[in-house]
Design a protein around this motif. Sequence first.
Motif, PDB file in Angstrom:
ATOM      1  N   PRO A 120      14.014 -36.583  13.439  1.00 60.38           N
ATOM      2  CA  PRO A 120      14.682 -37.227  14.588  1.00 60.38           C
ATOM      3  C   PRO A 120      15.005 -36.238  15.707  1.00 60.38           C
ATOM      4  CG  PRO A 120      16.151 -37.112  12.680  1.00 60.38           C
ATOM      5  CD  PRO A 120      14.803 -36.701  12.196  1.00 60.38           C
ATOM      6  N   ALA A 121      15.367 -35.020  15.333  1.00 62.77           N
ATOM      7  CA  ALA A 121      15.708 -34.019  16.350  1.00 62.77           C
ATOM      8  C   ALA A 121      14.487 -33.672  17.196  1.00 62.77           C
ATOM      9  CB  ALA A 121      16.263 -32.764  15.676  1.00 62.77           C
ATOM     10  N   TRP A 122      13.350 -33.581  16.541  1.00 70.32           N
ATOM     11  CA  TRP A 122      12.104 -33.238  17.241  1.00 70.32           C
ATOM     12  C   TRP A 122      11.730 -34.327  18.249  1.00 70.32           C
ATOM     13  CZ3 TRP A 122       7.221 -35.489  17.392  1.00 70.32           C
ATOM     14  CH2 TRP A 122       6.160 -34.674  17.845  1.00 70.32           C
ATOM     15  N   HIS A 123      11.836 -35.585  17.818  1.00 67.42           N
ATOM     16  CA  HIS A 123      11.521 -36.700  18.731  1.00 67.42           C
ATOM     17  C   HIS A 123      12.447 -36.696  19.939  1.00 67.42           C
ATOM     18  CE1 HIS A 123       8.387 -38.819  16.556  1.00 67.42           C
ATOM     19  NE2 HIS A 123       9.070 -38.701  15.437  1.00 67.42           N
ATOM     20  N   ALA A 124      13.737 -36.507  19.680  1.00 66.44           N
ATOM     21  CA  ALA A 124      14.707 -36.536  20.781  1.00 66.44           C
ATOM     22  C   ALA A 124      14.476 -35.379  21.746  1.00 66.44           C
ATOM     23  CB  ALA A 124      16.126 -36.476  20.202  1.00 66.44           C
ATOM     24  N   TRP A 125      14.192 -34.212  21.184  1.00 60.79           N
ATOM     25  CA  TRP A 125      13.995 -33.009  21.992  1.00 60.79           C
ATOM     26  C   TRP A 125      12.799 -33.178  22.934  1.00 60.79           C
ATOM     27  CZ3 TRP A 125      17.071 -28.552  21.524  1.00 60.79           C
ATOM     28  CH2 TRP A 125      16.626 -27.434  22.243  1.00 60.79           C
ATOM     29  N   LEU A 126      11.687 -33.637  22.383  1.00 63.67           N
ATOM     30  CA  LEU A 126      10.474 -33.752  23.194  1.00 63.67           C
ATOM     31  C   LEU A 126      10.531 -34.915  24.172  1.00 63.67           C
ATOM     32  CD1 LEU A 126       8.053 -32.674  20.428  1.00 63.67           C
ATOM     33  CD2 LEU A 126       8.322 -31.559  22.634  1.00 63.67           C
ATOM     34  N   ALA A 127      11.331 -35.914  23.833  1.00 66.20           N
ATOM     35  CA  ALA A 127      11.503 -37.016  24.781  1.00 66.20           C
ATOM     36  C   ALA A 127      12.244 -36.509  26.021  1.00 66.20           C
ATOM     37  CB  ALA A 127      12.283 -38.161  24.130  1.00 66.20           C
ATOM     38  N   ARG A 128      13.172 -35.599  25.797  1.00 66.73           N
ATOM     39  CA  ARG A 128      13.949 -35.062  26.916  1.00 66.73           C
ATOM     40  C   ARG A 128      13.245 -33.922  27.628  1.00 66.73           C
ATOM     41  NH1 ARG A 128      20.323 -33.273  26.795  1.00 66.73           N
ATOM     42  NH2 ARG A 128      20.408 -32.438  28.922  1.00 66.73           N
ATOM     43  N   TRP A 129      12.622 -33.061  26.844  1.00 70.42           N
ATOM     44  CA  TRP A 129      11.945 -31.882  27.409  1.00 70.42           C
ATOM     45  C   TRP A 129      10.506 -31.833  26.918  1.00 70.42           C
ATOM     46  CZ3 TRP A 129      16.868 -30.034  24.982  1.00 70.42           C
ATOM     47  CH2 TRP A 129      17.934 -30.043  25.900  1.00 70.42           C
ATOM     48  N   PRO A 130       9.628 -32.610  27.505  1.00 65.28           N
ATOM     49  CA  PRO A 130       8.248 -32.700  27.011  1.00 65.28           C
ATOM     50  C   PRO A 130       7.408 -31.465  27.314  1.00 65.28           C
ATOM     51  CG  PRO A 130       8.553 -34.089  28.952  1.00 65.28           C
ATOM     52  CD  PRO A 130       9.910 -33.570  28.584  1.00 65.28           C
ATOM     53  N   THR A 131       7.912 -30.593  28.169  1.00 61.17           N
ATOM     54  CA  THR A 131       7.170 -29.372  28.507  1.00 61.17           C
ATOM     55  C   THR A 131       8.129 -28.184  28.578  1.00 61.17           C
ATOM     56  OG1 THR A 131       7.520 -29.629  30.886  1.00 61.17           O
ATOM     57  CG2 THR A 131       5.557 -30.700  29.931  1.00 61.17           C
ATOM     58  N   PRO A 132       7.611 -26.969  28.492  1.00 60.97           N
ATOM     59  CA  PRO A 132       8.458 -25.791  28.677  1.00 60.97           C
ATOM     60  C   PRO A 132       9.147 -25.806  30.043  1.00 60.97           C
ATOM     61  CG  PRO A 132       6.373 -25.148  27.691  1.00 60.97           C
ATOM     62  CD  PRO A 132       6.245 -26.595  28.051  1.00 60.97           C
ATOM     63  N   ASP A 133       8.439 -26.256  31.075  1.00 62.34           N
ATOM     64  CA  ASP A 133       9.042 -26.311  32.415  1.00 62.34           C
ATOM     65  C   ASP A 133      10.303 -27.167  32.423  1.00 62.34           C
ATOM     66  OD1 ASP A 133       7.009 -25.140  34.634  1.00 62.34           O
ATOM     67  OD2 ASP A 133       5.906 -25.998  32.921  1.00 62.34           O
ATOM     68  N   ALA A 134      10.234 -28.296  31.750  1.00 60.30           N
ATOM     69  CA  ALA A 134      11.375 -29.212  31.737  1.00 60.30           C
ATOM     70  C   ALA A 134      12.594 -28.550  31.093  1.00 60.30           C
ATOM     71  CB  ALA A 134      11.007 -30.497  30.999  1.00 60.30           C
ATOM     72  N   LEU A 135      12.380 -27.886  29.978  1.00 55.67           N
ATOM     73  CA  LEU A 135      13.514 -27.240  29.301  1.00 55.67           C
ATOM     74  C   LEU A 135      14.027 -26.047  30.104  1.00 55.67           C
ATOM     75  CD1 LEU A 135      15.484 -26.869  26.998  1.00 55.67           C
ATOM     76  CD2 LEU A 135      13.688 -25.686  25.708  1.00 55.67           C
ATOM     77  N   ALA A 136      13.101 -25.278  30.669  1.00 61.06           N
ATOM     78  CA  ALA A 136      13.496 -24.097  31.429  1.00 61.06           C
ATOM     79  C   ALA A 136      14.341 -24.463  32.640  1.00 61.06           C
ATOM     80  CB  ALA A 136      12.254 -23.318  31.871  1.00 61.06           C
ATOM     81  N   ALA A 137      14.174 -25.683  33.138  1.00 63.84           N
ATOM     82  CA  ALA A 137      14.914 -26.113  34.318  1.00 63.84           C
ATOM     83  C   ALA A 137      16.332 -26.549  33.978  1.00 63.84           C
ATOM     84  CB  ALA A 137      14.165 -27.263  35.011  1.00 63.84           C
ATOM     85  N   ASP A 138      16.624 -26.712  32.694  1.00 63.99           N
ATOM     86  CA  ASP A 138      17.956 -27.153  32.277  1.00 63.99           C
ATOM     87  C   ASP A 138      18.792 -25.954  31.830  1.00 63.99           C
ATOM     88  OD1 ASP A 138      19.456 -29.505  32.178  1.00 63.99           O
ATOM     89  OD2 ASP A 138      17.867 -30.544  31.069  1.00 63.99           O
ATOM     90  N   ALA A 139      20.088 -26.170  31.659  1.00 65.34           N
ATOM     91  CA  ALA A 139      20.977 -25.105  31.206  1.00 65.34           C
ATOM     92  C   ALA A 139      20.799 -24.868  29.712  1.00 65.34           C
ATOM     93  CB  ALA A 139      22.423 -25.476  31.496  1.00 65.34           C
ATOM     94  N   ALA A 140      20.992 -23.609  29.323  1.00 61.25           N
ATOM     95  CA  ALA A 140      20.877 -23.267  27.902  1.00 61.25           C
ATOM     96  C   ALA A 140      21.873 -24.062  27.059  1.00 61.25           C
ATOM     97  CB  ALA A 140      21.098 -21.765  27.703  1.00 61.25           C
ATOM     98  N   GLY A 141      23.043 -24.302  27.642  1.00 59.21           N
ATOM     99  CA  GLY A 141      24.069 -25.052  26.924  1.00 59.21           C
ATOM    100  C   GLY A 141      23.631 -26.465  26.573  1.00 59.21           C
ATOM    101  N   GLU A 142      22.788 -27.032  27.411  1.00 55.05           N
ATOM    102  CA  GLU A 142      22.278 -28.372  27.119  1.00 55.05           C
ATOM    103  C   GLU A 142      21.397 -28.342  25.869  1.00 55.05           C
ATOM    104  OE1 GLU A 142      23.020 -31.506  28.575  1.00 55.05           O
ATOM    105  OE2 GLU A 142      24.626 -30.071  28.943  1.00 55.05           O
TER     106      GLU A 142
END
Length: 291
Positions: free
Chosen positions: A50-72
């Motif tokens: 479930p964690a993997w599905h949720a993570w990729l739904a929110r951040w489908p690419t490295p760019d998407a995650l890199a644009a968010d705060a580490a705390g998120e």
Amino acid sequence: MSENPYSTAVLAWYEDNARDLPWRAPDASPWAVLVSEIMLQQTPVVRVLPAWHAWLARWPTPDALAADAAGEAVRMWNRLGYPRRALNLHACAKAIVARHGGAVPTAHADLLALPGVGTYTAAAVASFAFGQRHAILDTNVRRVLARAETGIEYPPKTPAKAETRLAESLLPERPDVAARWGVAVMELGALVCTARSPKCADCPILDRCAWVLAGRPAYDGPPRRGQTYAGTDRQVRGRLLAVLRAAPGPVAKPALDAAWDEAVQRERALDALVADGLVDPLDDGQYALPG
DNA sequence: GACACGTGGAT
DNA sequence: TATCCAAGTGT
């Protein structure tokens, strides 16, 4: 096709028995594979799913995650355990954007240079995501080889050079076959050649297993000490971080103090979380997940 | 090379 | 209830 004594039997077994895990889907991206490997470090598949599905739904690419705060990332990690992996994944995303144009690198050395990516994970991503030929030596494979090849019930606590050499010696020549072999042995260890109560009746290499042929001798090495958790700094860190995750924003000190009675240990744990970059001490005296 | 690092399900 | 264990990494 039989490039080592086991490959034909193990590959055929995998064909029929592999779990239908989403990160093994043909269309799973290298990023999706990397996320799965980090999450799976010391963590059971059922909790990762479930964690993997949720993570990729929110951040489908490295760019998407890199644009968010580490705390998120730390907040999203929730209770998967070892939360520094969330920080590592965020730092991976940053590094992938900065150094590799946003694409997960294909070279083993480049993968190894990413935070939180060690020998196993680099080999796993190179093999599973990019079809390269690398020895896969995780806890499952180590156990299978200990039994089938060495004839002992459990491998040594820390991987020995000999284990790496053995795993490399068994690697099929063709990269695509080698990649298939790696995931197949891992799956065999996860489903059949398990740590406790191995299902030897279902094993495709039962007739070649050195441990079985030796009469399944009981483990006689040094005690494999299990770590008690209650009362440790780890538990305190977990409590403190849970408070931060549950709060929508910065938290005042008394809220953290309520998470653990013993002040000395609590302060030590909090300091360690700050040192690890998992908690950010604000100028106003409050604490927050890292920006 | 030993140890720290989370969490929860199974036995 | 206590212990074991789960696709490890960094120090």
